[in-house]
Design a protein around this motif. Structure first.
Motif, PDB file in Angstrom:
ATOM      1  N   LYS A 166      -3.320   1.133  -4.581  1.00  0.00           N
ATOM      2  CA  LYS A 166      -4.131  -0.094  -4.926  1.00  0.00           C
ATOM      3  C   LYS A 166      -4.712   0.149  -6.245  1.00  0.00           C
ATOM      4  CE  LYS A 166      -8.269   2.277  -2.748  1.00  0.00           C
ATOM      5  NZ  LYS A 166      -7.775   2.924  -1.633  1.00  0.00           N
ATOM      6  N   GLY A 209       0.924  -1.186  -0.136  1.00  0.00           N
ATOM      7  CA  GLY A 209      -0.053   0.019   0.054  1.00  0.00           C
ATOM      8  C   GLY A 209       0.886   1.225  -0.053  1.00  0.00           C
ATOM      9  N   THR A 212      -4.320  -4.147   0.928  1.00  0.00           N
ATOM     10  CA  THR A 212      -4.066  -2.988   0.415  1.00  0.00           C
ATOM     11  C   THR A 212      -4.473  -1.512   1.135  1.00  0.00           C
ATOM     12  OG1 THR A 212      -3.309  -1.693  -1.689  1.00  0.00           O
ATOM     13  CG2 THR A 212      -5.560  -3.234  -1.661  1.00  0.00           C
TER      14      THR A 212
END
Length: 555
Positions: free
Chosen positions: A437, A405, A432
């Motif tokens: 993302k 992330g 994420t």
């Protein structure tokens, strides 16, 4: 002008940093210098505020001003020099009023009034030319010839982390969440910087303190979001348009979105989210609006294409703004800390101009083929199936978790994150959050025992949610977080990411893989210090990093 606060900084003959008349983000030299001067003025307010708190004096107006002023200087937020000039003038008034209150409190207690130095004593010119003439003394690298690049870089790390903290605290404040303890911490850190610290260890300690403050701020923001809109829940979100008039809302501010939804109810206008507003569709109180119809476009760096093709009005609520193109310049509006010269800026949730523009524009002529993605795997959703997850790990069905992330960006190298996620083994799960993302959130990774292999946990500030999940799992497995089968693969771009990174380090997390490039303000010496203390690793290749992670986990 010199700026190296973000990942897209230029490579110049002065090193990594934007040092020409225009930064890579689009801000001009005047705006950059005014941002530095505003930070200098804010440090002065913080000096006075810190002294005032010791005498029982506080000023909520000054506290809120510090948050918004700092937020306005983040990458891709405010490019309007006139707004910065006004904020600097406002800072001068706030500082002097606070000084008067502190002097009065000192007199009432029979103690000597503070003697001001540094930014607190700065005589702030009213004329722009005189202001800009002093920009060099407020520049981020001022004094480098005396203290060296390592100290300047560490000061920058603290400052940029603080900028991210202030941005999150501003979002929390917009949702009615505030904390005097947090504001005092922010002001003490700015006071610390105002005194031009030159000790490596004290700067590293303050960086971790900023990370700890940010954890409290993210908790405030989490409480604001869930208290206002309910607990995020797994939700299907349409990512293809439907027929009708349309408004696109970008940025991060859920409070602005809620007000716009109220103001457009029953008016035949569909509302779409963009970028980091995507998680709005997982909050029960927001997705209950039938005219919140979906998410449009990708991450922030694609906005010039996405916005040009969107046939409605656009509202930008926070970062990340890129110079508006001619095809949509007349139908994009800013609010909150955001600004660009010539764009219509709306205050106090007066969104009527956005609504009027949407009604005058064509909107989408027909429904597109329906496409959806699944979001909303916050901590409550994940922990509700914690027993299943734990059993899957103990039984060998789930070998490893990857938290992939952070921020997305336009520069090359970010395809790493797509490739990494695509290559994760079938017995692993990917968590994420953040706009990173968008690199892979449409991939179908399948599931493990009914648990999706790709779990979208929300915005970048939802790192708080991920931390709570990791802490709960560590407790369940009776181990430390660093002992979990969990690896963090993080992309950074701007100062919110710096704040989150400092939070992770303050919590003692180790082995974070960071990319696509390391911050330019971190010198090799400081980097080695962080590597030694926290085992931070620059990303390599997806194949190599995956192999190394899984090999280490197996040992």
């Amino acid at each position: 002008m010199f700026c190296y606060q973000c990942e897209q900084t230029a490579q110049t003959d002065q090193g990594a940093g934007c040092a020409s008349q225009r930064g890579n983000c689009g801000k001009d030299e005047q705006t950059s210098d005014l941002q530095d001067l505003l930070i200098h003025a804010v440090k002065g307010i913080a000096q006075v505020a810190t002294a005032g708190r010791s005498l029982g004096v506080s000023d909520p107006v000054a506290d809120a001003f510090i948050l918004k002023a700092m937020f306005s200087t983040l990458t891709n937020v405010n490019f309007n020099p006139a707004r910065f000039t006004r904020m600097i003038a406002d800072a001068a008034v706030l500082r002097e009023n606070l000084k008067a209150a502190v002097v009065q409190a000192a007199s009432a207690r029979g103690v000597a009034a503070p003697v001001w130095a540094g930014p607190a004593a700065w005589v702030i010119p009213e004329e722009v030319g005189e202001l800009l003439a002093q920009a060099e003394c407020a520049a981020i690298r001022a004094g480098e010839d005396q203290v060296g690049a390592d100290i300047i870089g560490l000061r920058a790390l603290v400052l940029y982390g603080l900028k991210g903290v202030c941005a999150y605290a501003y979002h929390a404040l917009m949702l009615g969440q505030s904390s005097q303890e947090v504001y005092a911490g922010i002001e003490q850190a700015l006071d610390f910087l105002a005194n031009e610290p030159a000790d490596v260890q004290s700067l590293l300690d303050m960086a971790l303190t900023v990370g700890t403050i940010n954890l409290s701020v993210m908790a405030l923001l989490d409480a604001g979001n869930t208290g206002s809109f309910g607990t995020p829940e797994p939700s299907q979100v349409r990512i293809s348009p439907v027929a009708g008039k349309a408004i696109l809302v970008s940025g991060h501010d859920m409070a602005d979105l809620k007000v716009l939804l109220d103001q457009t109810a029953g008016q035949g206008i569909n509302i779409y989210t963009h970028g980091e507003m995507l998680p709005a569709h997982s909050y029960p109180a927001l997705k209950a609006y039938p005219h919140l119809v979906g998410n449009y476009g990708g991450a922030w760096q694609d906005q010039q294409k996405d916005f040009a093709e969107f046939p409605g009005a656009i509202l930008m609520t926070s970062n990340c703004l890129i110079e508006p193109g001619p095809r949509y310049r007349q139908r994009i509006f800013t609010t909150g800390p955001v600004g660009w010269p010539g764009l219509r800026h709306l205050e106090d949730h007066a969104f009527a101009p956005v609504i009027q523009a949407a009604k005058a524009l064509p909107g989408f002529a027909a429904d597109a083929e329906e496409k959806t993605i699944t979001i909303g795997f916050g901590r409550d959703a994940v922990l509700s199936v914690a027993d299943t997850v734990i059993e899957a790990v103990k039984g060998g069905a789930i070998r490893h978790f990857f938290l992939v992330g952070g921020c997305d960006g336009a520069d090359s190298g970010r395809n790493y994150y797509t490739d990494f996620v695509e290559q994760t083994p079938q017995d692993t799960v990917v968590l994420t959050l953040g706009c990173n993302k968008y690199r892979f959130n449409t991939l179908d990774l399948g599931s493990i025992g009914g648990i999706p292999r790709l779990l979208d946990m929300g915005q970048c500030n939802d790192s708080y949610s991920a931390i709570q999940v990791a802490s709960a799992l560590a407790k369940a497995f009776d181990c430390g977080v660093n002992d979990l089968p969990l690896s963090l693969v993080v992309s950074w771009f701007e100062q919110k990411a710096a704040a989150v990174l400092l939070t992770l380090l303050a919590l003692g997390l180790k082995g974070i893989r960071l990319g696509p490039t390391l911050p330019a303000f971190i010198t090799p010496t400081v980097l080695q210090t962080l590597v030694d203390a926290f085992d931070i690793k620059p990303i390599g290749t997806p194949e190599g990093d995956l192999a190394a992670i899984l090999q280490t986990a197996a040992e």
